[in-house]
Design a protein around this motif. Structure first.
Motif, short mmCIF file in Angstrom:
data_model
loop_
_atom_site.label_atom_id
_atom_site.label_comp_id
_atom_site.label_asym_id
_atom_site.label_seq_id
_atom_site.Cartn_x
_atom_site.Cartn_y
_atom_site.Cartn_z
N ALA A 29 0.69 -1.45 -0.13
CA ALA A 29 0.89 0.12 0.30
C ALA A 29 0.76 1.27 0.02
CB ALA A 29 -1.41 -0.49 1.49
N TYR A 30 2.10 1.28 0.92
CA TYR A 30 2.90 2.36 0.89
C TYR A 30 3.53 2.66 -0.85
CZ TYR A 30 3.16 3.28 5.79
OH TYR A 30 2.55 4.23 6.99
N GLN A 31 4.20 0.97 -1.27
CA GLN A 31 4.82 1.59 -2.09
C GLN A 31 3.47 2.13 -3.67
OE1 GLN A 31 7.37 1.00 -2.85
NE2 GLN A 31 7.60 1.53 -4.99
N ALA A 32 2.27 1.49 -3.56
CA ALA A 32 1.36 1.90 -4.56
C ALA A 32 1.36 3.43 -4.39
CB ALA A 32 0.15 1.75 -4.26
N LEU A 34 3.23 5.88 -2.88
CA LEU A 34 4.81 6.18 -3.12
C LEU A 34 4.89 5.84 -5.26
CD1 LEU A 34 7.55 4.88 -0.58
CD2 LEU A 34 6.87 7.55 -1.23
N GLU A 35 4.96 5.54 -5.63
CA GLU A 35 5.19 5.52 -7.52
C GLU A 35 3.86 6.03 -8.12
OE1 GLU A 35 6.84 3.81 -9.14
OE2 GLU A 35 7.10 2.21 -7.16
N VAL A 36 2.65 6.91 -7.36
CA VAL A 36 1.68 7.74 -7.35
C VAL A 36 2.76 9.38 -7.90
CG1 VAL A 36 -0.02 9.44 -7.48
CG2 VAL A 36 -0.17 6.60 -7.27
N PHE A 37 3.63 9.64 -6.23
CA PHE A 37 3.90 10.64 -5.56
C PHE A 37 5.96 10.25 -6.76
CE2 PHE A 37 2.93 10.53 -0.94
CZ PHE A 37 1.12 10.67 -1.91
N ALA A 38 6.22 9.60 -7.46
CA ALA A 38 7.16 9.22 -8.00
C ALA A 38 6.53 10.10 -9.74
CB ALA A 38 7.96 8.29 -8.23
N CYS A 68 11.16 7.32 -4.19
CA CYS A 68 11.26 8.52 -3.66
C CYS A 68 12.45 9.34 -4.58
CB CYS A 68 12.28 8.49 -2.21
SG CYS A 68 11.09 7.91 -0.75
N ILE A 69 13.18 8.45 -5.42
CA ILE A 69 14.92 9.29 -5.98
C ILE A 69 13.89 9.74 -7.37
CG2 ILE A 69 16.58 8.57 -7.76
CD1 ILE A 69 17.60 7.06 -5.37
#
Length: 204
Positions: A29-32, A34-38, A68-69
């Motif tokens: 859930a966190y990763q999903a 994060l991908e949106v933010f990326a 994040c990068i």
């Protein structure tokens, strides 16, 4: 008794499995998010989510740090990108080609040519070949900052890695050479380009 101890074991195992499954789902859930933010370049939200993740005792993965990068790259935050790249290594994670490429792109697009060149050297030291995009981002930084010899070296490195050279890479390097007074090198590249069947940009 030994019998009651044995009967408790399956219950403990079931509990641990459920806990692990919940942890995996939370991590996903966190990763999903994060991908949106990326994808949107929302670097501040990405870094906050990374902090929240650690606060929840979840262990960030290479994919987590890469997202994040990438967010920092899109958000033009080269210093933050390098900080995350360093942090993942301190945590014992090995950066992959995406980690390096996104960090180089962040530096290159922010005209931090020296930092971009350093990461290019570092990733090659770990056996990775930089992408054409990473090279081009570094070349743009060199061209904008008057580092024509560095831009020329990058083009030479690309040839050494047998990457497919496009007109854009030549155009940027020729422009860098012309601006820096390397006219002989610029004319040589222009001739090389034409002999290879590549059409230069109109400005070239």
């Amino acid at each position: 008794s030994a019998r009651s101890h044995r009967s408790a074991e399956p219950l403990e195992f079931d509990y641990e499995f459920e806990e692990l499954e919940a942890s995996v789902q939370e991590h996903q859930a966190y990763q999903a998010r994060l991908e949106v933010f990326a994808d949107s370049g929302a670097w501040q939200q990405a870094l906050q989510l990374l902090a929240d993740m650690k606060g929840s005792r979840l262990v960030p993965s290479v994919l987590t740090y890469n997202a994040c990068i990438k967010a920092c790259n899109k958000g033009s935050q080269w210093q933050q990108a390098l900080q995350i790249l360093a942090e993942m290594q301190v945590c014992g994670l090995e950066p992959d080609i995406i980690s390096y490429d996104a960090s180089i792109s962040a530096c290159g697009l922010s005209l931090q040519w020296h930092q971009a060149m350093q990461i290019l050297v570092e990733m090659q030291g770990h056996g990775f070949v930089p992408s054409i995009g990473a090279y081009n981002a570094s070349m743009i930084a060199c061209e904008k900052c008057g580092q024509w010899q560095q831009a020329l070296q990058l083009l030479t490195d690309m040839k050494g890695h047998k990457l497919t050279l496009r007109p854009f890479s030549y155009d940027v390097t020729i422009s860098a050479c012309a601006k820096g007074g390397g006219w002989q090198e610029a004319l040589h590249l222009l001739a090389e380009m034409r002999s290879g069947g590549l059409a230069p940009h109109a400005k070239t």
